[in-house]
Design an enzyme around this catalytic site. Structure first.
Site, PDB file in Angstrom:
ATOM      1  N   GLY A 206      50.636  12.601  38.661  1.00 42.14           N
ATOM      2  CA  GLY A 206      51.204  13.741  39.378  1.00 42.14           C
ATOM      3  C   GLY A 206      51.518  14.842  38.398  1.00 42.14           C
ATOM      4  O   GLY A 206      50.890  14.948  37.351  1.00 42.14           O
ATOM      5  N   ASP A 325      59.388  19.592  48.379  1.00 41.18           N
ATOM      6  CA  ASP A 325      57.980  19.331  48.070  1.00 41.18           C
ATOM      7  C   ASP A 325      57.433  18.244  49.000  1.00 41.18           C
ATOM      8  O   ASP A 325      56.761  17.313  48.547  1.00 41.18           O
ATOM      9  CB  ASP A 325      57.833  18.933  46.590  1.00 41.18           C
ATOM     10  CG  ASP A 325      56.388  19.056  46.105  1.00 41.18           C
ATOM     11  OD1 ASP A 325      55.581  19.711  46.801  1.00 41.18           O
ATOM     12  OD2 ASP A 325      56.064  18.486  45.049  1.00 41.18           O
TER      13      ASP A 325
HETATM   14  P1  ADP Z   1      54.809  13.443  40.478  1.00 36.74           P
HETATM   15  O1  ADP Z   1      56.209  13.937  40.399  1.00 36.74           O
HETATM   16  O2  ADP Z   1      54.167  13.427  39.145  1.00 36.74           O
HETATM   17  O3  ADP Z   1      54.021  14.134  41.567  1.00 36.74           O
HETATM   18  P2  ADP Z   1      55.064  11.153  42.234  1.00 36.74           P
HETATM   19  O4  ADP Z   1      56.405  10.502  42.258  1.00 36.74           O
HETATM   20  O5  ADP Z   1      54.746  12.060  43.388  1.00 36.74           O
HETATM   21  O6  ADP Z   1      54.863  11.891  40.845  1.00 36.74           O
HETATM   22  O7  ADP Z   1      53.940  10.016  42.135  1.00 36.74           O
HETATM   23  C1  ADP Z   1      52.567  10.334  41.987  1.00 36.74           C
HETATM   24  C2  ADP Z   1      51.711   9.318  42.742  1.00 36.74           C
HETATM   25  O8  ADP Z   1      51.956   7.992  42.229  1.00 36.74           O
HETATM   26  C3  ADP Z   1      52.010   9.224  44.242  1.00 36.74           C
HETATM   27  O9  ADP Z   1      51.276  10.179  44.989  1.00 36.74           O
HETATM   28  C4  ADP Z   1      51.585   7.796  44.565  1.00 36.74           C
HETATM   29  O10 ADP Z   1      50.183   7.756  44.751  1.00 36.74           O
HETATM   30  C5  ADP Z   1      51.922   7.040  43.284  1.00 36.74           C
HETATM   31  N1  ADP Z   1      53.270   6.416  43.376  1.00 36.74           N
HETATM   32  C6  ADP Z   1      54.444   6.964  43.001  1.00 36.74           C
HETATM   33  N2  ADP Z   1      55.478   6.129  43.191  1.00 36.74           N
HETATM   34  C7  ADP Z   1      54.957   5.000  43.733  1.00 36.74           C
HETATM   35  C8  ADP Z   1      55.530   3.740  44.178  1.00 36.74           C
HETATM   36  N3  ADP Z   1      56.829   3.530  44.106  1.00 36.74           N
HETATM   37  N4  ADP Z   1      54.689   2.810  44.668  1.00 36.74           N
HETATM   38  C9  ADP Z   1      53.361   3.047  44.748  1.00 36.74           C
HETATM   39  N5  ADP Z   1      52.764   4.195  44.352  1.00 36.74           N
HETATM   40  C10 ADP Z   1      53.545   5.169  43.851  1.00 36.74           C
HETATM   41 MG    MG Z   2      54.383  14.087  43.565  1.00 37.46          MG
END
Ligand code: ADP
Ligand code: MG
Length: 495
Positions: A206, A325
């Protein structure tokens, strides 16, 4: 027998101590309690702890609640990197404690007398030779015992007993949040958990770096790793997740935050529950949903947003929070096909007493494709917290549109698409979005065939009422939740 007697005596002493403090209440030293003159009160115990962080011994002193004391989470533990002592009289934790010698790189070894050296070296040499001979003999055969021992060493499960005596992470978090401040695990437990996680594979990328699946004491966890450059984002997201009373089945379950030094740089970790189905975006790309499935997904998201947006008044209250977001990539799908809202890194909290928002505002954060019209044309009133909630609701409407397209009715279903896929380029600028959303006043298309299914018809109506140009006219999350719950009842009574 003697062991049973000893543990019985220990339990009795614990109960006596706890009972004594329950009657009187204890005052302890507390470094983090600036507002209460660096003291805290408890019915449990005072504790002092020392932990090796970046090569330095870091001491923490605070109070332990009665429930934490009974759970024997970390009283009287002594490991290589941490040592904790509890005590039961006023200010008894006003002491200096150290790690066992040898763990602190700054501590200098004392000179040893020659006799002592001989006494130690001779048996060590004899033992080493015996060990070498054993290993040599084992090598030709299948030396199962040694292999098994090696496998055990690779699995760092030793700390599990310290924080997790026969409990799952879920139990541990439940105990802690119902007993303590209602905001999460104590710092020391968070660190101990984070430092015993073994990373397995990357599951997402991300804004701030990578998200990994990790293993902790046999359980899967998700680890979001920030680079030290993004320390503020890491701190902010951890802070938001630890807001009092935030825990909810439709908000990603936070477990721990830790800053880990790997020798060259500091890795910032945010540990949460792991959801194997990944994000709603991934899920919708590879699955279509039934009408019931759509209701379940939509209702759970509305419940999560309603809980975020809601202010709970009282000492254990929760401030209203806006996500800022919301999008399908920031919503996770749980095993039971309901959702958990994730990525709270951009969220803001409302202080209703002072009527202020907790951080300085740059309204144009978030994902451009999902930005409300008032953010795109910069007309949002950032002094009114409700405006942030209205902007969330606009994005929520777009997420509902993504889900509804994948709902199969009478064999008809549409392919997965992002909102405005047919109106803007793949990485749209603010200008691209503004032209479509504010000037042409376009919104995603609601297909005619949705009119033939009652549930899709209602979903279409909800979306339109989330997309009004005037933020104040949009539905509230609570209203959406109620409308979808009614759909749920109607749908079930038909079946
Ligand atoms: P960023 O702040 O970098 O956007 P996110 O928290 O949105 O990070 O996480 C990016 C991606 O990682 C998500 O879209 C999902 O696909 C995966 N992801 C994040 N947290 C989890 C979780 N707890 N379990 C499974 N997949 C996750
Ligand atoms: Mg994200």
């Amino acid at each position: 027998m003697r062991r049973a007697l000893r543990s019985g005596l220990r339990a009795a002493a614990l109960v006596l101590a706890a009972c004594a403090s329950l009657c009187t209440g204890l005052t302890c030293m507390c470094q983090l309690c600036e507002k209460t003159n660096f003291t805290c009160e408890t019915e449990g115990a005072c504790w002092a702890s020392v932990m090796l962080t970046n090569g330095k011994q870091e001491v923490i002193k605070s109070c332990l609640s009665l429930l934490q004391l009974k759970a024997q989470i970390f009283c009287h533990s002594s490991k290589n990197i941490t040592r904790t002592e509890c005590c039961y009289t006023d200010f008894c934790n006003n002491v200096t404690i150290y790690l066992p010698t040898g763990t602190d790189p700054s501590s200098k070894p004392k000179p040893w007398p020659v006799e002592l050296t001989v006494i130690i070296i001779v048996p060590v040499c004899v033992l080493s030779i015996a060990l070498m001979l054993t290993v040599y003999t084992c090598q030709g055969h299948h030396c199962k015992i040694i292999k098994k021992k090696r496998a055990n060493i690779e699995e760092p499960l030793s700390e599990c007993n310290l924080v997790n005596p026969g409990k799952t992470l879920r139990d541990l978090i439940f105990d802690m949040t119902t007993s303590g401040s209602g905001s999460g695990l104590p710092l020391l437990v968070q660190r101990t958990i984070a430092r015993t996680i073994v990373l397995q594979d990357i599951i997402g990328k991300g804004r701030f770096g990578e998200v990994w699946r990790g293993k902790w004491c046999g359980e899967d966890v998700a680890v979001k790793i920030f680079s030290s450059r993004d320390e503020r984002s890491w701190f902010r997201e951890a802070e938001i997740y630890q807001t009092i009373m935030l825990r909810h089945e439709n908000i990603l379950g936070f477990i721990a935050a830790d800053n880990k030094d790997n020798g060259t740089w500091t890795q910032l970790w945010l540990v949460s529950e792991y959801h194997e189905q990944g994000s709603l975006y991934d899920y919708l790309n590879s699955n279509m949903v039934t009408v019931d499935g759509m209701i379940k997904l939509a209702l759970s998201i509305a419940s999560g947003v309603a809980h975020l947006h809601m202010e709970i008044v009282g000492t254990q209250g929760k401030p209203a929070i806006s996500h800022r977001d919301l999008k399908s990539k920031n919503i996770l799908v749980k095993r039971n096909e309901t959702c958990a809202i994730a990525d709270l890194g951009l969220a803001v909290k409302h202080d209703s007493v002072l009527n202020t928002i907790d951080i300085p505002q740059n309204p144009r954060v978030g994902t451009k494709r999902y930005m409300a019209p008032e953010i795109l044309d910069d007309t949002m009133n950032i002094n009114i917290f409700e405006s942030f909630k209205h902007a969330d609701i606009y994005s929520l409407g777009l997420v509902y549109w993504e889900i509804s397209r994948r709902c199969s009715v009478g064999g008809m279903v549409e392919e997965y698409q992002l909102p405005y896929y047919d109106a803007v380029p793949s990485d749209p600028s603010i200008e691209d979005m503004k032209k479509v959303v504010c000037e042409q006043k376009l919104r995603p298309n609601i297909p005619n065939q949705w009119q033939s299914c009652e549930v899709l018809r209602v979903m279409g109506r909800i979306m339109r009422e989330c997309w009004y140009a005037n933020g104040a006219a949009r539905l509230t999350a609570l209203r959406i939740k109620k409308t979808i719950s009614q759909l749920c009842v109607q749908d079930n009574s038909k079946a």
